[in-house]
Design a protein around this motif. Sequence first.
Motif, PDB file in Angstrom:
ATOM      1  N   VAL A 128       0.827  -1.151  -0.029  1.00 58.48           N
ATOM      2  CA  VAL A 128      -0.052   0.078  -0.011  1.00 58.48           C
ATOM      3  C   VAL A 128       1.009   1.111   0.115  1.00 58.48           C
ATOM      4  CG1 VAL A 128      -1.642   1.242   1.478  1.00 58.48           C
ATOM      5  CG2 VAL A 128      -1.790  -1.256   1.086  1.00 58.48           C
ATOM      6  N   LYS A 129       0.545   2.184  -0.897  1.00 59.62           N
ATOM      7  CA  LYS A 129       0.948   3.508  -0.818  1.00 59.62           C
ATOM      8  C   LYS A 129       0.172   4.448  -0.397  1.00 59.62           C
ATOM      9  CE  LYS A 129       4.771   1.824  -2.743  1.00 59.62           C
ATOM     10  NZ  LYS A 129       4.482   0.347  -2.646  1.00 59.62           N
ATOM     11  N   ALA A 130       0.692   5.546   0.322  1.00 61.21           N
ATOM     12  CA  ALA A 130      -0.409   6.736   0.889  1.00 61.21           C
ATOM     13  C   ALA A 130       0.291   8.126   0.407  1.00 61.21           C
ATOM     14  CB  ALA A 130      -0.281   6.545   2.712  1.00 61.21           C
ATOM     15  N   ILE A 131      -0.598   9.074   0.371  1.00 62.94           N
ATOM     16  CA  ILE A 131      -0.170  10.362   0.007  1.00 62.94           C
ATOM     17  C   ILE A 131      -0.781  11.209   1.364  1.00 62.94           C
ATOM     18  CG2 ILE A 131      -0.806  12.510  -1.257  1.00 62.94           C
ATOM     19  CD1 ILE A 131      -1.041  10.517  -3.621  1.00 62.94           C
ATOM     20  N   SER A 132       0.324  11.964   1.755  1.00 61.81           N
ATOM     21  CA  SER A 132       0.118  12.918   3.040  1.00 61.81           C
ATOM     22  C   SER A 132       0.756  14.249   2.481  1.00 61.81           C
ATOM     23  CB  SER A 132       0.624  12.129   4.188  1.00 61.81           C
ATOM     24  OG  SER A 132       0.470  13.127   5.267  1.00 61.81           O
ATOM     25  N   GLU A 133      -0.036  15.180   2.661  1.00 64.53           N
ATOM     26  CA  GLU A 133       0.519  16.405   2.360  1.00 64.53           C
ATOM     27  C   GLU A 133       1.529  16.447   1.176  1.00 64.53           C
ATOM     28  OE1 GLU A 133      -0.155  19.653   3.975  1.00 64.53           O
ATOM     29  OE2 GLU A 133      -1.464  18.307   5.321  1.00 64.53           O
ATOM     30  N   GLY A 134       0.840  15.998   0.035  1.00 63.84           N
ATOM     31  CA  GLY A 134       1.576  16.149  -1.105  1.00 63.84           C
ATOM     32  C   GLY A 134       2.546  15.188  -1.442  1.00 63.84           C
ATOM     33  N   ARG A 135       2.876  14.155  -0.726  1.00 58.71           N
ATOM     34  CA  ARG A 135       3.960  13.499  -0.838  1.00 58.71           C
ATOM     35  C   ARG A 135       3.428  11.935  -0.733  1.00 58.71           C
ATOM     36  NH1 ARG A 135       9.189  14.981   2.720  1.00 58.71           N
ATOM     37  NH2 ARG A 135      10.154  13.317   1.133  1.00 58.71           N
ATOM     38  N   VAL A 136       4.221  11.005  -1.447  1.00 53.58           N
ATOM     39  CA  VAL A 136       3.844   9.591  -1.567  1.00 53.58           C
ATOM     40  C   VAL A 136       4.891   8.915  -0.609  1.00 53.58           C
ATOM     41  CG1 VAL A 136       3.711   7.476  -2.723  1.00 53.58           C
ATOM     42  CG2 VAL A 136       3.250   9.771  -3.982  1.00 53.58           C
ATOM     43  N   TYR A 137       4.313   7.961   0.465  1.00 53.37           N
ATOM     44  CA  TYR A 137       4.893   7.151   1.233  1.00 53.37           C
ATOM     45  C   TYR A 137       4.459   5.587   1.153  1.00 53.37           C
ATOM     46  CZ  TYR A 137       5.878  11.700   3.313  1.00 53.37           C
ATOM     47  OH  TYR A 137       6.311  13.192   3.776  1.00 53.37           O
ATOM     48  N   THR A 138       5.183   4.816   1.888  1.00 50.98           N
ATOM     49  CA  THR A 138       4.791   3.392   1.855  1.00 50.98           C
ATOM     50  C   THR A 138       4.049   3.188   2.712  1.00 50.98           C
ATOM     51  OG1 THR A 138       5.663   0.949   1.590  1.00 50.98           O
ATOM     52  CG2 THR A 138       7.240   2.760   2.363  1.00 50.98           C
ATOM     53  N   LEU A 139       3.211   2.355   3.068  1.00 51.82           N
ATOM     54  CA  LEU A 139       2.566   1.853   4.422  1.00 51.82           C
ATOM     55  C   LEU A 139       2.491   0.251   4.420  1.00 51.82           C
ATOM     56  CD1 LEU A 139      -0.643   4.051   4.920  1.00 51.82           C
ATOM     57  CD2 LEU A 139       1.486   4.133   5.891  1.00 51.82           C
ATOM     58  N   PRO A 140       2.599  -0.481   5.541  1.00 46.31           N
ATOM     59  CA  PRO A 140       2.448   0.200   6.815  1.00 46.31           C
ATOM     60  C   PRO A 140       3.803   0.832   7.200  1.00 46.31           C
ATOM     61  CG  PRO A 140       2.956  -2.275   6.902  1.00 46.31           C
ATOM     62  CD  PRO A 140       2.749  -1.706   5.615  1.00 46.31           C
ATOM     63  N   VAL A 141       3.628   1.830   8.270  1.00 45.02           N
ATOM     64  CA  VAL A 141       4.959   2.302   8.707  1.00 45.02           C
ATOM     65  C   VAL A 141       6.094   1.577   8.898  1.00 45.02           C
ATOM     66  CG1 VAL A 141       5.783   3.922  10.725  1.00 45.02           C
ATOM     67  CG2 VAL A 141       3.621   4.000   9.733  1.00 45.02           C
TER      68      VAL A 141
ATOM     69  N   ASN B 288       1.503  -9.609   7.763  1.00 48.61           N
ATOM     70  CA  ASN B 288       2.465 -10.613   8.355  1.00 48.61           C
ATOM     71  C   ASN B 288       2.194 -12.225   7.951  1.00 48.61           C
ATOM     72  OD1 ASN B 288       4.165  -8.595   9.614  1.00 48.61           O
ATOM     73  ND2 ASN B 288       2.648  -8.329  11.252  1.00 48.61           N
ATOM     74  N   HIS B 289       1.409 -12.304   7.480  1.00 47.90           N
ATOM     75  CA  HIS B 289       0.828 -13.730   7.458  1.00 47.90           C
ATOM     76  C   HIS B 289       1.596 -14.610   6.405  1.00 47.90           C
ATOM     77  CE1 HIS B 289      -3.600 -12.686   9.020  1.00 47.90           C
ATOM     78  NE2 HIS B 289      -2.608 -13.063   9.947  1.00 47.90           N
ATOM     79  N   PRO B 290       1.976 -15.929   6.686  1.00 48.69           N
ATOM     80  CA  PRO B 290       2.944 -16.719   5.862  1.00 48.69           C
ATOM     81  C   PRO B 290       2.026 -17.193   4.580  1.00 48.69           C
ATOM     82  CG  PRO B 290       1.916 -18.091   7.664  1.00 48.69           C
ATOM     83  CD  PRO B 290       1.615 -16.684   7.986  1.00 48.69           C
ATOM     84  N   TYR B 291       0.779 -17.191   4.129  1.00 48.33           N
ATOM     85  CA  TYR B 291       0.053 -17.467   3.064  1.00 48.33           C
ATOM     86  C   TYR B 291      -0.808 -16.228   2.709  1.00 48.33           C
ATOM     87  CZ  TYR B 291       0.935 -21.891   5.812  1.00 48.33           C
ATOM     88  OH  TYR B 291       1.491 -22.959   6.323  1.00 48.33           O
ATOM     89  N   GLN B 292      -0.333 -16.044   1.600  1.00 51.27           N
ATOM     90  CA  GLN B 292      -0.864 -14.805   0.893  1.00 51.27           C
ATOM     91  C   GLN B 292      -1.081 -15.031  -0.663  1.00 51.27           C
ATOM     92  OE1 GLN B 292       0.602 -11.044   2.197  1.00 51.27           O
ATOM     93  NE2 GLN B 292       1.865 -11.869   3.561  1.00 51.27           N
ATOM     94  N   GLY B 293      -2.135 -14.776  -0.979  1.00 47.74           N
ATOM     95  CA  GLY B 293      -2.541 -14.857  -2.614  1.00 47.74           C
ATOM     96  C   GLY B 293      -3.799 -14.487  -2.918  1.00 47.74           C
ATOM     97  N   MET B 294      -3.991 -14.263  -4.258  1.00 42.68           N
ATOM     98  CA  MET B 294      -5.139 -13.975  -5.240  1.00 42.68           C
ATOM     99  C   MET B 294      -5.641 -14.948  -5.999  1.00 42.68           C
ATOM    100  SD  MET B 294      -6.856 -10.830  -5.015  1.00 42.68           S
ATOM    101  CE  MET B 294      -5.718  -9.462  -4.703  1.00 42.68           C
ATOM    102  N   PRO B 295      -7.018 -15.116  -5.975  1.00 45.48           N
ATOM    103  CA  PRO B 295      -7.438 -16.281  -6.871  1.00 45.48           C
ATOM    104  C   PRO B 295      -7.417 -15.833  -8.231  1.00 45.48           C
ATOM    105  CG  PRO B 295      -9.103 -15.078  -5.682  1.00 45.48           C
ATOM    106  CD  PRO B 295      -7.872 -14.700  -5.066  1.00 45.48           C
TER     107      PRO B 295
ATOM    108  N   ASN C 151      12.379  -2.242   9.585  1.00 42.68           N
ATOM    109  CA  ASN C 151      13.031  -2.734   8.431  1.00 42.68           C
ATOM    110  C   ASN C 151      12.299  -2.203   7.227  1.00 42.68           C
ATOM    111  OD1 ASN C 151      10.890  -4.629   8.011  1.00 42.68           O
ATOM    112  ND2 ASN C 151      11.859  -6.052   9.142  1.00 42.68           N
ATOM    113  N   TYR C 152      12.544  -2.540   6.045  1.00 43.20           N
ATOM    114  CA  TYR C 152      12.282  -2.026   4.877  1.00 43.20           C
ATOM    115  C   TYR C 152      11.220  -3.102   4.268  1.00 43.20           C
ATOM    116  CZ  TYR C 152      15.658   1.463   4.761  1.00 43.20           C
ATOM    117  OH  TYR C 152      16.422   2.770   5.300  1.00 43.20           O
ATOM    118  N   ASP C 153      10.554  -3.791   5.082  1.00 46.77           N
ATOM    119  CA  ASP C 153       9.504  -4.644   4.586  1.00 46.77           C
ATOM    120  C   ASP C 153       8.250  -3.995   4.619  1.00 46.77           C
ATOM    121  OD1 ASP C 153       7.606  -6.783   4.205  1.00 46.77           O
ATOM    122  OD2 ASP C 153       7.905  -7.736   6.250  1.00 46.77           O
TER     123      ASP C 153
END
Length: 382
Positions: free
Chosen positions: A83-96, A184-191, A177-179
């Motif tokens: 997820v990315k986030a825009i705050s006060e005109g700048r783009v950041y990455t989430l979660p923090v 956090n879950h070990p199993y992630q996917g999209m059908p 870290n930069y994760d």
Amino acid sequence: MRYCIVGCGFSGAILARHLATNGHKVLLLDERDHLAGNCHTERDKSTGIMVHKFGPHIFHTADRRAWDYVQQFGTFRPYVNRVKAISEGRVYTLPVNLLTINQFFGKTLGPRDARQFISDKADRSIVEPRNFEEQALAMIGPELYKAFFYGYTRKQWGFEPTELPAAILKRLPVRFNYDDNYFNHPYQGMPENGYTSIIENIISVPGIEVRLGMPFEDVKETFAHVFYTGPIDRYFNFRLGRLGYRTLDFERFEDEGDYQGTAVMNYCDEKVPYTRISEHKHFAPWEQDKFSRTVYFREYSRLAEPKDVPYYPIRLVNEKRKLHEYIELAREQTGVSFLGRLGTYRYLDMDVTITEALNACDQIDKLLGSGQKIPAFFVDPA
């Protein structure tokens, strides 16, 4: 025996399949004209892109049983929610995470120094956070809270963060870290073929009759038992009043190529009326090169009105009091059980819904085998 299951989402589909494969007849119905409830996916008529009609749904779980179960009914492609986030005109990455911290404060901190830096920002006087705001101030301090959570939370929930429980924020990680994997879950996917195809495959067994576009209130038949995954207050015709929900409105746009370069962009500033933009071709990266055009949706949150699709149970003090009254009323009934997000008035991720439905199947087998009564609830909804 013949059973009625109200709701064609994951809870209803799993129960229907289990009962049917054990020799029972099942009427599975939904008042909407499609399967899969709020997980419903379909091809956008204009662009051909697979669209999550009721907002993004990313499958993630730590429960191996739930993961193994869904994979029986469709191919799940690897997918990481970034997820990315825009705050006060700048783009950041989430979660923090470490990148967010260094970007926001103009630093080049390593993990150890960043942890100390944020610890110095945090309000150490808050030992037992009483609400969302206190939880945020105790975790990350005022600057990050104001930038990423204050305005977004007011838009999403329609309340001051001081009125919301601390538990809402506890679900969101802070990483040193930069994760940037949102989960956090070990199993992630999209059908690969969307969630609706998964539901179609789950209920594709003899013994299940599906009726779409039919409210439960219109059914005149009698059954051995009813499993109700609709709103618990609606089952009782709102006898004790309506439980509060937030709902979502979507504003659709089309464009050439790639609009925002990512699946989800949060808009944290309160002056921007929508909470996020979802660009759906990015939820299926294995096929996005097929499409020359793109489709994306601005998402607006508001208090649900009686005719709206309910999304998020509010569960504040007044709603909890009313919920307890409905729980007691439900336990006085015979021949009906309540489960799922709406039936228990809880915020549930898909994997939890699946796990609880599978556990309910286990309990039903034991109860039917011993001739005992099926309870109103399989979990404590309070």
